[in-house]
Motif scaffolding. Sequence first.
Motif, PDB file in Angstrom:
ATOM      1  N   THR A  87       1.005  -1.268  -0.068  1.00  0.00           N
ATOM      2  CA  THR A  87       0.168   0.011   0.093  1.00  0.00           C
ATOM      3  C   THR A  87       0.927   1.335  -0.040  1.00  0.00           C
ATOM      4  O   THR A  87       0.643   2.134  -0.771  1.00  0.00           O
ATOM      5  N   ASN A  88       1.870   1.221   0.876  1.00  0.00           N
ATOM      6  CA  ASN A  88       2.642   2.429   0.859  1.00  0.00           C
ATOM      7  C   ASN A  88       3.575   2.558  -0.428  1.00  0.00           C
ATOM      8  O   ASN A  88       3.705   3.746  -1.074  1.00  0.00           O
ATOM      9  N   ARG A  89       3.931   1.457  -1.108  1.00  0.00           N
ATOM     10  CA  ARG A  89       4.553   1.665  -2.269  1.00  0.00           C
ATOM     11  C   ARG A  89       3.631   2.198  -3.688  1.00  0.00           C
ATOM     12  O   ARG A  89       4.126   3.055  -4.211  1.00  0.00           O
ATOM     13  N   ASP A  91       1.157   4.231  -2.948  1.00  0.00           N
ATOM     14  CA  ASP A  91       0.902   5.497  -2.487  1.00  0.00           C
ATOM     15  C   ASP A  91       2.121   6.371  -3.133  1.00  0.00           C
ATOM     16  O   ASP A  91       1.928   7.423  -3.702  1.00  0.00           O
ATOM     17  N   ARG A  92       3.240   5.820  -2.917  1.00  0.00           N
ATOM     18  CA  ARG A  92       4.303   6.658  -3.171  1.00  0.00           C
ATOM     19  C   ARG A  92       4.617   7.006  -4.866  1.00  0.00           C
ATOM     20  O   ARG A  92       4.738   7.693  -5.255  1.00  0.00           O
TER      21      ARG A  92
END
Length: 167
Positions: A87-89, A91-92
């Motif tokens: 999810t973080n990847r 988002d980035r």
Amino acid sequence: MSDAVDAVMEQWRKERPELDVWPMGVVGRLSRLSRLLERELKEFFAGHGLENWEFDVLATLRRSGSPYELTAGALLRSAMVTSGAITNRIDRLEAKGLVERVRTGHDRRSVSVRLTPRGLEIVDEVVALHVANEARLLAALDPGERDQLAGSMRKLLESLGDAPPTA
């Protein structure tokens, strides 16, 4: 020829001659090689404004075929990271304009991740250079050695439960 792993194994043979340290020769070399390759790839991708993991996600989407889109779950299975990390990847990469989230079907919770035109352009530009860089890193091996090494590593990976991600 000898390398740093030979030196470590020789030290163990002197200190603990009763131990058969042959596994250290394989695992030690795989570990050292992994670190060296990771460093080389990090430098390569940095030269193209990317992190290793960014290229990995972009390349996974690209090789999935048009429309270059997968669910977050499919990306998660491919990346071997936690759901929070994927999810973080996403988002980035979305913040950089390289991917976009796309609602699929009638279920508002169903979301796919798709390459943007800019993401597609970048991955297509970098992948050919990446393959050439990997060929450079493996130049010490002749074609037969490369095939044998790939086959041995495939066998070991399969024996440890590494399987292709499923859809």
